[in-house]
Design a protein around this motif. Structure first.
Motif, PDB file in Angstrom:
ATOM      1  N   ARG A   1      36.103 -18.899  15.320  1.00 57.46           N
ATOM      2  CA  ARG A   1      34.810 -19.373  14.772  1.00 57.46           C
ATOM      3  C   ARG A   1      33.938 -18.077  14.535  1.00 57.46           C
ATOM      4  O   ARG A   1      33.220 -18.162  13.490  1.00 57.46           O
ATOM      5  N   LEU A   2      34.211 -17.034  15.275  1.00 58.88           N
ATOM      6  CA  LEU A   2      33.417 -15.791  15.080  1.00 58.88           C
ATOM      7  C   LEU A   2      34.103 -15.156  13.706  1.00 58.88           C
ATOM      8  O   LEU A   2      33.203 -14.567  12.882  1.00 58.88           O
TER       9      LEU A   2
ATOM     10  N   SER B   1      28.335  -9.663  21.164  1.00 59.19           N
ATOM     11  CA  SER B   1      29.125 -10.749  20.462  1.00 59.19           C
ATOM     12  C   SER B   1      30.134  -9.882  19.443  1.00 59.19           C
ATOM     13  O   SER B   1      29.472  -9.371  18.576  1.00 59.19           O
TER      14      SER B   1
ATOM     15  N   ASN C   1      35.136 -16.801  11.142  1.00 61.09           N
ATOM     16  CA  ASN C   1      34.722 -17.687  10.011  1.00 61.09           C
ATOM     17  C   ASN C   1      33.389 -18.243  10.037  1.00 61.09           C
ATOM     18  O   ASN C   1      32.971 -19.289  10.041  1.00 61.09           O
ATOM     19  N   LYS C   2      32.434 -17.119  10.221  1.00 65.05           N
ATOM     20  CA  LYS C   2      31.056 -17.074  10.538  1.00 65.05           C
ATOM     21  C   LYS C   2      30.534 -17.837   9.052  1.00 65.05           C
ATOM     22  O   LYS C   2      30.761 -17.382   7.984  1.00 65.05           O
TER      23      LYS C   2
ATOM     24  N   TRP D   1      28.069 -24.720  14.189  1.00 63.71           N
ATOM     25  CA  TRP D   1      28.807 -23.451  14.475  1.00 63.71           C
ATOM     26  C   TRP D   1      28.389 -22.801  15.696  1.00 63.71           C
ATOM     27  O   TRP D   1      29.303 -22.594  16.751  1.00 63.71           O
ATOM     28  N   ARG D   2      27.289 -22.737  15.842  1.00 60.55           N
ATOM     29  CA  ARG D   2      26.613 -21.918  17.061  1.00 60.55           C
ATOM     30  C   ARG D   2      26.792 -22.837  18.191  1.00 60.55           C
ATOM     31  O   ARG D   2      27.021 -22.647  19.375  1.00 60.55           O
TER      32      ARG D   2
ATOM     33  N   ASP E   1      24.215 -17.333   6.881  1.00 58.87           N
ATOM     34  CA  ASP E   1      23.239 -16.937   7.775  1.00 58.87           C
ATOM     35  C   ASP E   1      22.221 -18.264   7.984  1.00 58.87           C
ATOM     36  O   ASP E   1      21.711 -18.548   8.662  1.00 58.87           O
TER      37      ASP E   1
ATOM     38  N   PRO F   1      26.952 -16.183  19.884  1.00 55.24           N
ATOM     39  CA  PRO F   1      26.916 -15.352  19.132  1.00 55.24           C
ATOM     40  C   PRO F   1      25.688 -14.529  18.565  1.00 55.24           C
ATOM     41  O   PRO F   1      25.810 -13.353  17.847  1.00 55.24           O
TER      42      PRO F   1
ATOM     43  N   ARG G   1      32.236  -8.859  16.480  1.00 57.72           N
ATOM     44  CA  ARG G   1      32.122  -9.620  15.064  1.00 57.72           C
ATOM     45  C   ARG G   1      33.242  -8.948  13.954  1.00 57.72           C
ATOM     46  O   ARG G   1      33.867  -7.829  14.379  1.00 57.72           O
TER      47      ARG G   1
ATOM     48  N   ILE H   1      23.663 -20.758  10.383  1.00 57.68           N
ATOM     49  CA  ILE H   1      24.270 -20.197  11.817  1.00 57.68           C
ATOM     50  C   ILE H   1      23.697 -20.775  13.071  1.00 57.68           C
ATOM     51  O   ILE H   1      24.166 -20.738  14.060  1.00 57.68           O
TER      52      ILE H   1
END
Length: 133
Positions: free
Chosen positions: A84-85, A114, A87-88, A98-99, A91, A109, A116, A94
């Motif tokens: 998941r990180l 976290s 494939n952010k 996902w979060r 913004d 995240p 990246r 976010i």
């Protein structure tokens, strides 16, 4: 669980770098989310809420008390979080599913610790078992 197994030691260390929420915070999050919240499951067939509860139980254990199932859970959670990180979403997205998925797995995240991009991928590489030559 065998003491001093380097693969398990590595899994433990990586898991505890990926899971950056303390157990009381994760417990509060899990209590505030609906059971079986499949709306943000990372993969079909995974009960993300139940997986988060397993993460919580692992956080409350000592390394020497791990079972084989715990080690498998730590590896799965690390893979899911790192996936998941890396494939952010944009913004603007976010604070959505996902979060929520990451929080349910014990990772916030938005925290400065976290990982990246390449840092997240390096964590996954660290889980690859070493082979004796």
């Amino acid at each position: 669980m065998t003491r001093g197994n380097p693969d398990i030691e590595q899994t433990w260390d990586v898991f505890h770098r990926v899971v950056n929420m303390p157990s009381p915070e994760l417990r509060d999050w899990l209590l505030s989310t609906p059971d079986g919240a499949d709306a943000y499951a990372p993969e079909p067939g995974i009960d993300i809420h139940e997986l988060g509860e397993r993460v919580l139980r692992i956080l409350e254990k000592r390394r020497v008390d791990l079972t084989d199932d715990d080690v498998a859970t730590m590896r799965l959670v690390t893979e899911l979080v790192v996936g998941r990180l890396t494939n952010k979403p944009d913004d603007g997205e976010i604070n959505g599913p996902w979060r929520d998925t990451l929080l349910t797995l014990g990772h916030d995240p938005l925290r400065p610790d976290s990982p990246r991009g390449a840092d997240a991928e390096a964590l996954l590489q660290a889980l690859t078992p070493t082979t004796a030559t």
